[in-house]
Every structure is written in C-alpha cells, then in structure tokens.
Design an enzyme around this catalytic site. Structure first.
Site, PDB file in Angstrom:
ATOM      1  N   SER A 153      -9.941 -78.192 -13.764  1.00 48.69           N
ATOM      2  CA  SER A 153     -10.162 -76.821 -13.304  1.00 48.69           C
ATOM      3  C   SER A 153     -11.505 -76.585 -12.637  1.00 48.69           C
ATOM      4  O   SER A 153     -11.671 -75.600 -11.916  1.00 48.69           O
ATOM      5  CB  SER A 153     -10.007 -75.854 -14.476  1.00 48.69           C
ATOM      6  OG  SER A 153     -10.890 -76.198 -15.531  1.00 48.69           O
ATOM      7  N   LYS A 178     -11.299 -70.491 -10.091  1.00 50.10           N
ATOM      8  CA  LYS A 178     -11.512 -69.044 -10.182  1.00 50.10           C
ATOM      9  C   LYS A 178     -11.315 -68.313  -8.858  1.00 50.10           C
ATOM     10  O   LYS A 178     -10.905 -67.149  -8.830  1.00 50.10           O
ATOM     11  CB  LYS A 178     -12.912 -68.760 -10.732  1.00 50.10           C
ATOM     12  CG  LYS A 178     -13.127 -69.190 -12.170  1.00 50.10           C
ATOM     13  CD  LYS A 178     -12.265 -68.386 -13.146  1.00 50.10           C
ATOM     14  CE  LYS A 178     -12.598 -68.713 -14.588  1.00 50.10           C
ATOM     15  NZ  LYS A 178     -11.783 -67.927 -15.543  1.00 50.10           N
ATOM     16  N   GLU A 183     -17.104 -60.113 -15.352  1.00 47.99           N
ATOM     17  CA  GLU A 183     -17.773 -60.775 -16.469  1.00 47.99           C
ATOM     18  C   GLU A 183     -17.750 -62.270 -16.188  1.00 47.99           C
ATOM     19  O   GLU A 183     -16.889 -62.748 -15.458  1.00 47.99           O
ATOM     20  CB  GLU A 183     -17.059 -60.463 -17.786  1.00 47.99           C
ATOM     21  CG  GLU A 183     -15.868 -61.357 -18.106  1.00 47.99           C
ATOM     22  CD  GLU A 183     -14.716 -61.317 -17.106  1.00 47.99           C
ATOM     23  OE1 GLU A 183     -14.053 -62.364 -16.931  1.00 47.99           O
ATOM     24  OE2 GLU A 183     -14.459 -60.252 -16.503  1.00 47.99           O
TER      25      GLU A 183
END
Length: 404
Positions: free
Chosen positions: A389, A100, A122
């Site tokens: 990830s 991210k 969010e």
C-alpha cells in the site's frame, strides 16, 4: 488497461441506513446530518455520471499513475520456500507514494461539485495528509490537516511535504497525540465549519456514506489486480492479503473479489509490543463492538466503554477502531484477521528490501511479515496477492533507529 475508478451499480452496498449487517450507521451530531445527506446525494449522482467517472479516471491515469503494476516477487517467493507465488500490487509506485491518492482525488472532485472551497483531513502516517494537500493544490482548495503531535515527530518528512504543498498542519496535543485524536479534532472542525468545508476522511471508517464511498474509490486496486492476475496466471488468486488499520487499502483490494468464495482474505493488524502487553492496535483480533467516530464497529475499549490508547511502530495502523465493513467480514467469516508485532514488521521490512530491492512502508511490512506463517497454511502452487500500500521513505528513520 485503463483505470476503472468506481465499481459498477451491481456492486454490493450497505443498506439504506448505511449498515453492513449490524455495523456502520450514522452516530453523529445533528449538525452533521444535512452534510452527510448532501455528500451521499452528490456521491450517488457522481457514481452514475459518466463524465465524472471519465474525469476521475483521467486523473488516476495521467496524474496519479494508474494502473499500478502487479509484480511477481520471485525472490521473495523463493525465500519463503513453500512453493507459492507472491504478487505485489504496487500502490507504492503511485504519485505521493501510497494508495491514499485514489480516495483523495475522488473526494476532491466531489468537494468541487459541492462548491466548498476548503478541505480538512486527519492523518497518522502522513500519507493521507500528503495526498489531501496534493489534491487541494491540484484543484485550488484551501487545506488544513490535523495530525497528532507524536505522529508529527515520527513522520517529519511527510509534515514537511504537506507544508510544501500549501497545506496547514495542525498539531493535536490531546490524548495519545496520534490518529484517533487527529480524527476527533477534524470532526470538531467539520461540525463548526460544515457549510464551506468538506472533510476528506482517509479510510473506510466514520459515518455513512464514508465507509462505502472510500471503499468504492479504493476498489480500483482490486479491480486492476483481478484483471492483471488473470493475465499473468490464467486464474484468480487463492489468497489476498493486506494490512489493516482503518482498513482502506485492504477493503479496496478485497471488495472486487468479494463474491469469489475461492479467494481467501487475510487482514493483518498491528500487535505492537505484543497482544499480551495490551500495547497494540489489533482491533479486530482483540476488540469489542462499540461506536467510534460516527459508526458502529469493533474497537479497543475498556469495560466502561472508554477507548484504550493504542501502540504500533506504524503510525498508519495506530488506531483503536476499524471500518464497519471489515467488522462485517469478520462476523460473517468472509475474512480472517491476524496480528503482527513491531519486531515482526521490522523483519518484514528487511525481508522485502533484501529479496526484491523494495523498501515498503511499515504498514504493509506487517502483511509481508505474516507471509511465512501464511505460506505454511497454503498448498504448493498457491497464488497470493499482497497489497503493497505504500513505500518506505517516510519510515527509514524509524527503521534505522530500531535496527541499529
């Protein structure tokens, strides 16, 4: 090998209306159109600006920890017994523990260029919220993160991390109290405070230019992997596999291989309690075309077009929509999308832990869980890249509860 944060100008883009074939676009209140136009203009200018790219690359390398390793998972490969070689793209080793931060660093720098002092976000699994709060602290921005109350309970560690980083975590108590509802509240906030606030959307969803922009910031994953796999094996992989919720880690891995037709793409969604139960988040496998959160794509909806509540053991995959470029990949046949249940994901979590000493997040554990099935469909000697990830620290309590 230095990080290359943005694809070059030859990369495939959506059309001028922000559409990938029939998908994408801008389905938003009129009050947001000027903000989207401003964002697209600033992004396209930054994309061509060498000084912006150098600054972003420096942060990715010196602050976030890029390039991440491409690790040959020998014992995992041997355990599967199909004579394929599995390489893990180790995004779990980045600062904050997931992919991210690639996107939040890029958008944070764009926010600074626009002169906006506040960011909102969010989050579901909490990793995007942590990455947003981290970048806000780094760049001196005020930060508010919307998070469903259900996700706040199952991701307590990340809630604490966001607060320690100076972010305000705002509980969302409407609907299913998960990621969809957090997105709704973030959009409402942005509509109200658009002049001084930038919305750092966390995936390749939402109105144009977000799907394109987030994809480009995340494409550093696939760009590095493309170079690394050639160095390691002398050729491109036969298959690239990643989990898909909104779809940013998968698209960031897939996109740099888009023109390589010999490279197969497999996206793994959350089948939750099982597709037959209706309690799942398998948007591309079981969804239909509609509009959600500003763009046209596949979503989980009933016959009247009402969004259906989703379920997944993984907070990051518990979302009823998906990025429009993934919808285009499905429609065009460029990628295959499958689904894995909660129980299978737990088995994937355990499989990687026992064979490689790596605790994956529950999101990529879905992709790991699909490997035995994928293995049977590939020829001996095939090479697979799996995007790992995120790391599993945030999910240890959930896994412990389920496996006791």
């Amino acid at each position: 090998m230095s990080a290359q944060s943005l694809p070059d100008s030859r990369s495939r883009l959506p059309d001028r209306q922000g559409r990938f074939g029939p998908f994408g676009g801008q389905f938003v209140p009129e009050t947001l159109m000027a903000a989207l136009a401003e964002l697209e203009g600033v992004y396209r200018k930054a994309h061509r600006d060498r000084s912006f790219r150098r600054e972003l690359d420096a942060y990715l390398q010196d602050y976030a920890g890029r390039p991440t390793p491409l690790y040959y998972a020998r014992r995992l490969s041997e355990r599967l017994g199909c004579r394929i070689r599995i390489y893990l793209k180790r995004e779990d080793l980045l600062h904050t523990g997931a992919h991210k931060i690639n996107n939040t660093l890029g958008q944070g720098l764009l926010c600074r260029k626009m002169g906006k002092p506040r960011v909102i976000a969010e989050t579901g699994a909490g990793q995007h919220g942590v990455a947003t709060a981290t970048v806000a602290a780094l760049l001196g921005l005020k930060c508010d993160v919307y998070m469903g109350q259900t996700d706040m309970v199952r991701q307590r560690l990340n809630v604490f991390r966001m607060r320690m980083l100076g972010g305000r975590v705002i509980p969302v108590t409407s609907g299913s109290k998960t990621l969809k509802d957090a997105c709704n509240e973030a959009i409402r906030d942005w509509v109200t405070n658009v002049r001084d606030t930038h919305y750092i959307l966390g995936s390749v969803v939402g109105p144009h230019p977000y799907p394109m922009m987030v994809r480009d910031f995340q494409s550093v994953i696939g760009q590095e992997a493309r170079v690394q796999i050639r160095q390691a094996t002398g050729r491109l992989p036969d298959c690239v596999i990643a989990c898909v919720g909104g779809g940013s880690n998968a698209m960031g891995t897939f996109h740099p291989f888009y023109r390589d037709r010999s490279v197969r793409f497999v996206g793994v969604e959350a089948a939750g309690a099982g597709l037959a139960t209706g309690r799942h988040a398998a948007t591309l496998v079981r969804g239909t075309v509609g509009v959600l959160h500003g763009s046209k794509s596949f979503l989980l909806q009933d016959r009247n077009g009402q969004v259906i509540e989703t379920h997944s053991i993984s907070a990051g995959l518990d979302y009823p929509g998906v990025g429009p470029e993934h919808a285009f990949y499905k429609k065009s046949g460029r990628a295959e999308y499958v689904a894995v249940t909660d129980q299978e994901a737990l088995q994937g979590f355990r499989l990687l832990a026992e064979t490689e000493g790596i605790l994956p997040a529950l999101e990529p554990a879905h992709a790991i869980a699909y490997l035995p099935k994928l293995c049977k469909r590939l020829k001996a000697g095939s090479i697979v890249i799996l995007c790992l990830s995120g790391r599993g620290d945030k999910d240890v309590e959930t896994v412990a509860e389920q496996l006791q």
